[in-house]
Write an enzyme that holds these catalytic residues in place. Structure first.
Site, PDB file in Angstrom:
ATOM      1  N   HIS A   1       0.845  -1.191   0.000  1.00  0.00           N
ATOM      2  CA  HIS A   1       0.000   0.000   0.000  1.00  0.00           C
ATOM      3  C   HIS A   1       0.882   1.243   0.000  1.00  0.00           C
ATOM      4  O   HIS A   1       2.057   1.176   0.339  1.00  0.00           O
ATOM      5  CB  HIS A   1      -0.884   0.039   1.265  1.00  0.00           C
ATOM      6  CG  HIS A   1      -0.094   0.256   2.516  1.00  0.00           C
ATOM      7  ND1 HIS A   1       0.703  -0.715   3.080  1.00  0.00           N
ATOM      8  CD2 HIS A   1       0.084   1.358   3.289  1.00  0.00           C
ATOM      9  CE1 HIS A   1       1.307  -0.235   4.152  1.00  0.00           C
ATOM     10  NE2 HIS A   1       0.953   1.028   4.303  1.00  0.00           N
TER      11      HIS A   1
ATOM     12  N   ASP B   1       0.851   5.048   1.787  1.00  0.00           N
ATOM     13  CA  ASP B   1       0.145   5.712   2.877  1.00  0.00           C
ATOM     14  C   ASP B   1      -0.676   6.864   2.300  1.00  0.00           C
ATOM     15  O   ASP B   1      -0.123   7.736   1.633  1.00  0.00           O
ATOM     16  CB  ASP B   1       1.145   6.247   3.910  1.00  0.00           C
ATOM     17  CG  ASP B   1       1.892   5.118   4.609  1.00  0.00           C
ATOM     18  OD1 ASP B   1       1.382   3.979   4.629  1.00  0.00           O
ATOM     19  OD2 ASP B   1       2.994   5.371   5.135  1.00  0.00           O
TER      20      ASP B   1
ATOM     21  N   HIS C   1       4.727   0.116  -0.261  1.00  0.00           N
ATOM     22  CA  HIS C   1       5.538  -0.637   0.691  1.00  0.00           C
ATOM     23  C   HIS C   1       4.687  -1.700   1.376  1.00  0.00           C
ATOM     24  O   HIS C   1       3.456  -1.680   1.272  1.00  0.00           O
ATOM     25  CB  HIS C   1       6.215   0.290   1.710  1.00  0.00           C
ATOM     26  CG  HIS C   1       5.284   1.192   2.464  1.00  0.00           C
ATOM     27  ND1 HIS C   1       4.671   2.296   1.896  1.00  0.00           N
ATOM     28  CD2 HIS C   1       4.849   1.165   3.753  1.00  0.00           C
ATOM     29  CE1 HIS C   1       3.922   2.901   2.790  1.00  0.00           C
ATOM     30  NE2 HIS C   1       3.995   2.233   3.941  1.00  0.00           N
TER      31      HIS C   1
ATOM     32  N   ARG D   1       7.222  -9.375  15.451  1.00  0.00           N
ATOM     33  CA  ARG D   1       7.769  -8.067  15.057  1.00  0.00           C
ATOM     34  C   ARG D   1       6.808  -6.973  15.515  1.00  0.00           C
ATOM     35  O   ARG D   1       5.596  -7.145  15.440  1.00  0.00           O
ATOM     36  CB  ARG D   1       7.942  -8.014  13.540  1.00  0.00           C
ATOM     37  CG  ARG D   1       8.427  -6.683  13.015  1.00  0.00           C
ATOM     38  CD  ARG D   1       8.867  -6.794  11.547  1.00  0.00           C
ATOM     39  NE  ARG D   1       9.351  -5.519  11.071  1.00  0.00           N
ATOM     40  CZ  ARG D   1       8.617  -4.650  10.358  1.00  0.00           C
ATOM     41  NH1 ARG D   1       7.379  -4.942  10.031  1.00  0.00           N
ATOM     42  NH2 ARG D   1       9.118  -3.495   9.984  1.00  0.00           N
TER      43      ARG D   1
HETATM   44  O1  LIG Z   1       5.369  -2.231  10.073  1.00  0.00           O
HETATM   45  C1  LIG Z   1       5.915  -1.814   9.056  1.00  0.00           C
HETATM   46  O2  LIG Z   1       7.111  -2.010   8.807  1.00  0.00           O
HETATM   47  C2  LIG Z   1       5.141  -1.046   8.023  1.00  0.00           C
HETATM   48  C3  LIG Z   1       3.815  -0.595   8.578  1.00  0.00           C
HETATM   49  C4  LIG Z   1       3.011   0.168   7.601  1.00  0.00           C
HETATM   50  O3  LIG Z   1       3.338   0.290   6.443  1.00  0.00           O
HETATM   51  C5  LIG Z   1       1.764   0.812   8.051  1.00  0.00           C
HETATM   52  O4  LIG Z   1       1.411   0.681   9.236  1.00  0.00           O
HETATM   53  O5  LIG Z   1       1.132   1.473   7.212  1.00  0.00           O
END
Ligand SMILES: O=C(O)CCC(=O)C(=O)O
Ligand SMILES: *[C@@H]1O[C@H](CO)[C@@H](O)[C@H](O)[C@H]1NC(C)=O
Ligand SMILES: *[C@@H]1O[C@H](CO)[C@@H](O)[C@H](O)[C@H]1NC(C)=O
Ligand SMILES: *[C@@H]1O[C@H](CO)[C@@H](O)[C@H](O)[C@H]1NC(C)=O
Ligand SMILES: *[C@@H]1O[C@H](CO)[C@@H](O)[C@H](O)[C@H]1NC(C)=O
Length: 357
Positions: free
Chosen positions: A228, A230, A284, A294
């Site tokens: 996606h 942001d 990303h 994680r």
């Molecule tokens: O947790 C991550 O590395 C990316 C998180 C992400 O892209 C988001 O929360 O929009």
């Protein structure tokens, strides 16, 4: 359909994980991805005012923003103690029983709350994660002060969450402060009026999110966060030592490995529109793994809901996107469209089709 995301249960079923979590082949994580070259911006150097350091920082930011919109910041001024506490406090919430977490259950069309598998909004390609999101408005606007992170937490989770709420209140304030400094670099790098972004984001109503990615017995078929862009303006991400963040650049997925000294910053769709398409919001995703949970913390800077998003005159030229308000784009991505690399174009078409706005 089973919609309670309990990774312990899912991992211990004898068979494969449920089909809803399995991504199509072309989206499955690839095992060895190259490392993305992202510049490290020394924020203290930039803030020192030293002309050489300032021009070096702005040059690096400009280069990265035109290519993919990702860079790292070090010497960012956010206390080590705060970063560590905010990270460790995540377990307080995420390791509690599902019914406890559901006290903060996020409802359809709302920003704040606990979500697993997007509260059932999607039925396939589900993300292998749980999140807690809180909308953040730094101004203490209402008499009840209910717009603070702390009050949201206590209101939904109860008085026992006082300390937890305070930690994230301080954390979001620190990130909000940091976002202003990053906006200064971005503004200088674009050659626009010094106070432009400061004024634009003055009454920001940002979003704060905790991402919790449990380990998964089949990490090669799932994604923690699907691909996606942001939709927001600027993202500041605190990654832990477990890698997982990947960005799609030059037609391939590339990773941004953990760097304990640095926070990851990226440009979102709204900022891309603010720069008339010059600075990029990039696709990303996050992958998960089989032996470690994680955890990441994300702060998404957003303008006030009714702010009209349009480039400053210095960047106007031929307009790439029409004027819109952040609330329209937010609604589009929450109710009509799952964010991806075409969000802004699809949104533009949608605006044209719904010109009653
Ligand atoms: O947790 C991550 O590395 C990316 C998180 C992400 O892209 C988001 O929360 O929009
Ligand atoms: C503040 O809280 C009180 C009691 O819960 C309520 O009656 C009042 O309307 C609230 N005020 C605002 C501005 O939200
Ligand atoms: C944010 O900045 C304000 C104004 O400079 C300052 O008073 C406050 O302590 C900062 N908050 C954090 C958490 O850094
Ligand atoms: C967001 O709003 C708060 C309070 O008005 C302010 O302190 C902060 O600097 C703002 N952020 C930006 C990027 O302007
Ligand atoms: C907009 O309308 C056109 C023509 O009616 C349609 O083909 C297109 O799918 C619509 N786009 C969106 C984003 O709704």
């Amino acid at each position: 359909m089973m919609m309670n995301f309990d990774s312990k249960v899912l991992n211990h079923q004898p068979n494969q994980i449920p089909q809803e979590f399995v991504w199509p082949d072309h989206e499955k994580p690839s095992p060895n991805v190259p490392i993305l070259q992202v510049p490290i911006i020394d924020l203290a150097g930039f803030l020192s005012g030293d002309q050489l350091l300032v021009s070096e920082a702005t040059r690096l930011v400009s280069e990265a923003s035109k290519k993919h919109g990702f860079f790292l910041v070090t010497n960012h001024g956010v206390e080590e103690r705060l970063l560590a506490t905010a990270y460790s406090q995540m377990d307080t919430f995420f390791t509690s029983p599902t019914c406890e977490k559901q006290k903060a259950q996020r409802k359809w069309g709302e920003i704040s709350g606990y979500a697993s598998s997007f509260v059932g909004r999607f039925k396939k390609n589900l993300p292998w994660k749980e999140t807690l999101s809180v909308s953040f408005s730094p101004e203490e606007k209402s008499e009840n002060n209910s717009k603070t992170v702390k009050d949201y937490i206590i209101k939904t989770m109860g008085e026992e969450y006082q300390d937890f709420g305070e930690v994230y209140q301080e954390y979001t304030e620190a990130m909000s402060n940091l976002s202003l400094k990053i906006m200064e670099i971005l503004g200088i790098s674009l050659g626009i009026k010094i106070n432009h972004f400061k004024e634009f984001f003055e009454d920001n109503e940002s979003i704060f999110r905790l991402n919790y990615y449990p380990k998964c017995k089949q990490p090669d078929v799932v994604l923690g966060t699907g691909p996606h862009c942001d939709p927001t303006s600027l993202t500041i991400l605190q990654q832990d030592q477990v890698s997982g963040l990947q960005v799609f650049v030059d037609n391939q997925w590339q990773s941004i490995p953990p760097n304990p000294q640095a926070l990851v910053v990226n440009i979102g769709d709204t900022f891309m529109a603010l720069t008339n398409g010059l600075y990029k919001s990039c696709l990303h995703r996050a992958v998960v793994n089989s032996d470690m949970t994680r955890k990441t913390l994300a702060f998404f800077l957003c303008p006030k809901l009714d702010k009209v998003v349009k480039p400053p005159e210095e960047l106007e030229g031929e307009r790439v996107y029409p004027d819109f308000t952040w609330s329209m784009l937010l609604e589009f991505t929450m109710k009509h469209y799952r964010s991806d690399m075409n969000t802004l174009d699809e949104f533009t078409n949608w605006l044209k089709n719904n010109s009653s706005f």
